[in-house]
Enzyme design. Sequence first.
Site, PDB file in Angstrom:
ATOM      1  N   PRO A 133     -38.416  -5.586   7.885  1.00 20.92           N
ATOM      2  CA  PRO A 133     -38.717  -3.888   7.429  1.00 20.92           C
ATOM      3  C   PRO A 133     -37.544  -2.422   8.229  1.00 20.92           C
ATOM      4  CG  PRO A 133     -40.378  -4.695   9.342  1.00 20.92           C
ATOM      5  CD  PRO A 133     -38.578  -6.113   8.794  1.00 20.92           C
ATOM      6  N   MET A 174      15.540  11.770   8.091  1.00 17.55           N
ATOM      7  CA  MET A 174      16.979  12.227   7.394  1.00 17.55           C
ATOM      8  C   MET A 174      17.494  12.887   7.423  1.00 17.55           C
ATOM      9  SD  MET A 174      16.765   8.548   5.297  1.00 17.55           S
ATOM     10  CE  MET A 174      15.344   8.727   5.114  1.00 17.55           C
ATOM     11  N   LYS A 213      24.507  -4.326  10.111  1.00 12.25           N
ATOM     12  CA  LYS A 213      25.323  -5.390  10.607  1.00 12.25           C
ATOM     13  C   LYS A 213      25.988  -5.881   9.174  1.00 12.25           C
ATOM     14  CE  LYS A 213      26.026  -5.524  14.797  1.00 12.25           C
ATOM     15  NZ  LYS A 213      24.954  -6.076  16.548  1.00 12.25           N
ATOM     16  N   GLY A 250      12.680  -0.482  10.833  1.00 16.07           N
ATOM     17  CA  GLY A 250      11.310   0.162  11.390  1.00 16.07           C
ATOM     18  C   GLY A 250      10.300   1.196  10.619  1.00 16.07           C
ATOM     19  N   THR A 286       4.220   5.045  11.568  1.00 17.16           N
ATOM     20  CA  THR A 286       5.333   5.207  10.642  1.00 17.16           C
ATOM     21  C   THR A 286       6.164   6.992  11.464  1.00 17.16           C
ATOM     22  OG1 THR A 286       6.356   6.950   8.897  1.00 17.16           O
ATOM     23  CG2 THR A 286       4.252   6.967   9.141  1.00 17.16           C
ATOM     24  N   ASP A 293      15.979  -4.702  11.305  1.00 16.51           N
ATOM     25  CA  ASP A 293      16.787  -3.086  10.987  1.00 16.51           C
ATOM     26  C   ASP A 293      16.994  -2.785  11.940  1.00 16.51           C
ATOM     27  OD1 ASP A 293      16.649  -2.041   8.149  1.00 16.51           O
ATOM     28  OD2 ASP A 293      15.099  -1.136   8.042  1.00 16.51           O
TER      29      ASP A 293
END
Length: 421
Positions: free
Chosen positions: A46, A351, A236, A267, A297, A214
């Site tokens: 109920p 960046m 590399k 990353g 992030t 990375d």
Amino acid sequence: MSDANPYPLGLRLAGLRVVVVGGGTVATRRVPALLDAGADVLLVSPELTPALRAHADAGRLRWEPRRFVPDDLDGAWLVQAVLDDPVAAASVSAAAAERRIFCVRADDRTAATAWTPAVTRHGPVTVAVLGGGDPRRAMSTRDAIRTLLGARKGTLLTDSVEEGPLPNSFGQRAPDAGRAPGRVALVGAGPGDPELITVKGWRLLTEADVVVADRLVPGLLLDELRAGVELVDASKIPYGPSRSQEEINRILVDRALAGAFVVRLKGGDPYVFGRGGEELLACAAAGVPVTVVPGVTSSVAAPAAAGIPVTHRAVAHEFTVVSGHVAPDSPDSLVRWDALARLRGTLVILMGLKNLAAITATLLAHGRRAATPAAVVQEGTTGGQRVLRSTLGAVAADVAAEGFRPPAVVVVGDVVGKLDA
Ligand code: SAH
């Protein structure tokens, strides 16, 4: 009921009717696992808790807002009586027994024909513990196993996994036994602290045959990979940036087509300036299945690690993440710096160190105040974290004077300094 040992079983409930009688806190805890198993849940009660009502409203289960009647069990494979009224629970039990349906009883374990175990799940592995009638013993044992499995020992779960189709209980493999087709997972490794990878990302990493990592990926994560994994260091790879991206795509596709489970570890989050989309498209074009596991992030985590919230009530109702790798006056720039200068909220620039003088000059020229607080966070969330606090007018000179280096995020806006005591 006798004291004989229970017989453990994994019920595959997809599409099968399970009746839950009761709508209180125990039902609230039990229903999600039934839904997760794909069961066709009929809830009879109920009243419902708000969480159960949300499931009903979303159409994830069917709710009968009334008391139980035996006909509710028509077509059911399992019933959970999660009622604190023993008389009502006994009538559910009796109706279930009459129909040969297993019945779990929350009020009286000794009257039940089935028990629910304490559970911990690790990807495909489910550990279910029965405590011999004592739910606390089941839970403490489960907790100990969970700690063990969560202790970054992915090998525990994966070393015994054999390649190819799994054998059945008679040891026979499916007729097409051969190497299972490979796949790729694009996994966000988080901003730097190795503990900031997601649980799912970590599990896939421990299951990988090949890891393509990375430069910005926390080294400690790679320290803990299982023996025999092929580790490709993407930073590399020679050639210029676009050739090397092609090369990475080729490695992902080739290894997966050869049957390997490849983790592309990136990353932060794979889709935030991470070229994850290009890798996904390359795999899709080659017919390789891809899973994407989001990551924490750095655009949010690096400011947070420096005590800067990207939004704050009554201060900033927006935050904009922008790449500063192309100079504002370059014909290649896709950023409307003039428009960004007119925003009031938080600006997070990734960046951006190389072009910082040009970027700040552009923001000032289009009207952002020179006194706007600004901060730079280098290697956020890592042991090497450095933080500089300044203003939009002075930050470029301060960065040069203090010798800040990438990776770093620049935060511009009134949120900088808001949490300072
Ligand atoms: N996909 C990543 C971003 C890749 S672009 C993410 O979601 O975080 C690389 C840039 O990210 C760096 O130049 C820097 O601006 C930022 N960055 C990455 N890790 C960082 C860290 N630990 N501290 C500060 N900035 C970082």
